[in-house]
Design an enzyme around this catalytic site. Structure first.
Site, PDB file in Angstrom:
ATOM      1  N   CYS A 301      46.632  42.285  47.396  1.00 18.07           N
ATOM      2  CA  CYS A 301      45.924  40.998  47.015  1.00 18.07           C
ATOM      3  C   CYS A 301      45.988  39.846  47.515  1.00 18.07           C
ATOM      4  O   CYS A 301      45.248  38.937  47.674  1.00 18.07           O
ATOM      5  CB  CYS A 301      46.381  40.719  45.282  1.00 18.07           C
ATOM      6  SG  CYS A 301      48.274  40.871  45.544  1.00 18.07           S
ATOM      7  N   GLU A 400      36.619  38.060  47.134  1.00 20.24           N
ATOM      8  CA  GLU A 400      37.619  39.039  47.566  1.00 20.24           C
ATOM      9  C   GLU A 400      36.827  40.494  47.548  1.00 20.24           C
ATOM     10  O   GLU A 400      36.093  40.787  46.674  1.00 20.24           O
ATOM     11  CB  GLU A 400      38.735  39.020  46.427  1.00 20.24           C
ATOM     12  CG  GLU A 400      39.934  39.910  46.692  1.00 20.24           C
ATOM     13  CD  GLU A 400      40.699  40.180  45.528  1.00 20.24           C
ATOM     14  OE1 GLU A 400      40.373  40.123  44.179  1.00 20.24           O
ATOM     15  OE2 GLU A 400      42.034  40.011  45.820  1.00 20.24           O
TER      16      GLU A 400
END
Ligand code: NAD
Length: 497
Positions: A301, A400
């Protein structure tokens, strides 16, 4: 379990994977789904079925929260003096450490992590549990208040049953980060692992039972997000909730918790930048950033996925990165030579490939030979590391991707670099690379995120708070003394004199 995974495995791993449908663990007992639903978890390195497990229903999850609540109120756990609770937690940390080779292999097989990284995750779990356990012995539980005319103090109490929902990228490590402070503070926990990676959580619950850890303190409810995850997040019996995963699901969990006024901690995605100035050692910096983007196949992440590089070293930097990216040894996660394993499933591979396609359609240039990767004899979910270049408006620079894909763009001035790095709704982690430390500190403090790292990326020493802001999360973060305090409710007690 298939023949391809049984070679070179620890006998206890083979036994675990061959023990039939794996079940949840609630109140120390194995539980199957009341609806009979089962799911299969795959080995991402081969695409083959690794194990079948029970997918618990809403009523099974509600029962787990009830058991965790009763354990909290009726068993001695929450009222144990911290040093006695600490003995149990150290016993659990010791047992996990002793079983590291087994849990490491289970984690590697289930999540597709190369073995040294999976073993590192297990050790990190152990270190985190010991860190919070030791801290819980040394903080003040009662604090006298100097208020004239009153005998007054504050006291810290555990909250009660706490819920945890985890993603598939660091299944075991994140359990350690999540539940260690909660347990050290005297709470009980209900863990919902991701449906792609439930095995290490189930193994942990069984191990706790095996060493006689108090029943009902650690409960594991495998199942789907839509059913088990949603049931956990809307259960009014929880006193705290912690969610790690995507912003989209985090929003749903936050809404469900909001309706019950359950405090919630959200650890979400990111689109971090690495700001590289012209006074760096280009070779070493390129090496470190390529290592970071290929670490766990880019499914991290807080990765630096946007590389902002000063225009005077931009071309040299690209050459160094391309060279390194093409040399990364992609392979089966248990092969010693492998430097980068597969992504977690076919859907994730599709996601990575689709961003390469969409990014190029919007004008980005693919600087490496990106795409799916072939590993001889393995039909797993492999992709090549890729480098895209272009404008930061591009979809691949904004969203992302969660794979080994970096996006590179040049900048001319410090101010421009800061503006480019902050051109995102996410706010998890960035890094600044420069030999001018005054400038590096100044830029690091100007970046809008929970974490700024200098001349390094991915720093997770215990004691340094880690968390996100804006679309990357809310509610306090993890890994520091504040995290432990989150798991106590504080109250004041007052007597007028
Ligand atoms: P995800 O949000 O799809 O799933 C995470 C968990 O939520 C899983 O256990 C899933 O079953 C569950 N879930 C799904 N739908 C649900 C629902 N309706 N209600 C409740 N629970 C539900 O995320 P993922 O794909 O597993 O993980 C990748 C994401 O996690 C990325 O965005 C990544 O950046 C993020 N992440 C963040 C951190 C951090 O510390 N900030 C760490 C690891 C991963």
């Amino acid at each position: 379990m298939t023949a391809t995974v049984s070679s070179n495995l620890h006998p206890d791993v083979v036994k675990f994977l061959s023990s039939g449908t794996l079940k949840g663990v609630v109140g120390g007992k194995d539980v199957t789904s009341s609806t009979g639903q089962t799911l299969k978890t795959l080995n991402p390195g081969s695409g083959e079925v690794l194990a079948e497990f029970s997918a618990l229903s809403e009523s099974d999850v509600d029962n787990a929260v009830r058991v965790a609540g009763e354990t909290f109120t009726k068993s001695p756990w929450a009222k144990l003096p911290p040093n006695e609770r600490g003995v149990w937690l150290h016993r659990l940390a010791d047992a996990v450490e002793k079983h590291k080779p087994i849990i490491g292999q289970i984690e590697a097989l289930d999540a597709g992590k190369i073995l040294p990284q999976a073993l590192g995750d297990v050790q990190n779990f152990v270190d985190t549990l010991r860190y919070f356990t030791n801290m819980s012995l040394h903080v003040q539980h009662r604090t006298a208040l100097a208020v004239s005319g009153h005998d007054a103090w504050t006291v810290r109490h555990p909250w009660g049953p706490c819920g945890f929902i985890f993603p598939w990228n660091f299944p075991f490590l994140l359990i350690g980060w999540g539940i260690s402070p909660a347990l050290a503070a005297g709470n009980t926990v209900v863990i919902k692992p991701a449906e792609d990676t439930p095995l290490s959580a189930i193994y942990l619950a069984r191990l706790a039972r095996e060493i006689g850890f108090p029943d009902g303190v650690i409960n594991v409810v495998p199942g789907t997000g839509e059913t088990a995850g949603a049931a956990l997040s809307r259960n009014p019996g929880l006193r705290r909730m912690s969610f790690t995963g995507s912003p989209e699901v985090g929003r749903m969990v936050g809404e469900a918790c909001g309706r019950n006024l359950t405090p919630v901690k959200l650890e979400l995605g990111g689109k971090g930048a690495a700001v590289v100035f012209d006074d760096v050692d280009v070779t070493k910096t390129a090496e470190k950033l390529v290592q970071a983007i290929t670490f766990h196949t880019g499914q991290v992440c807080c990765d630096a996925t946007r590389w902002l590089v000063h225009k005077s070293i931009y071309n040299d930097f690209i050459d160094e990165c391309k060279d390194r990216m093409t040399k990364v040894r992609i392979g089966y996660q248990l092969d010693e030579q492998s430097q980068m394993g597969p992504v977690v499933n076919a859907r994730q591979r599709e996601r990575v490939l689709s961003y390469l396609k969409k990014g190029q359609e919007q004008g980005a240039k693919l600087l490496t030979d990106g795409g799916a990767a072939e590993v001889p004899g393995r039909s797993g979910f492999y992709v090549k590391p890729s480098l895209l270049a272009g404008s930061l408006d591009n979809v691949a620079a904004r969203e992302e991707i969660f794979g080994p894909v970096a996006y590179i763009a040049p900048f001319s001035s410090e101010q421009e670099a800061i503006e480019m790095a902050n051109q995102t709704d996410y706010g998890l982690a960035n890094s600044v690379w420069s030999s001018d430390l005054t400038r590096a500190y100044r830029v690091a403090e100007s970046l809008v995120a929970g974490n700024s790292w200098i001349n390094a990326h991915n720093i997770f020493a215990h004691g340094i708070p880690y968390g996100g802001v804006n679309k990357s999360g809310m509610g306090g973060g993890v890994l520091s003394i504040e995290t432990l305090f989150d798991y106590w409710r504080s109250m004041s007690v007052v007597r007028p004199l």
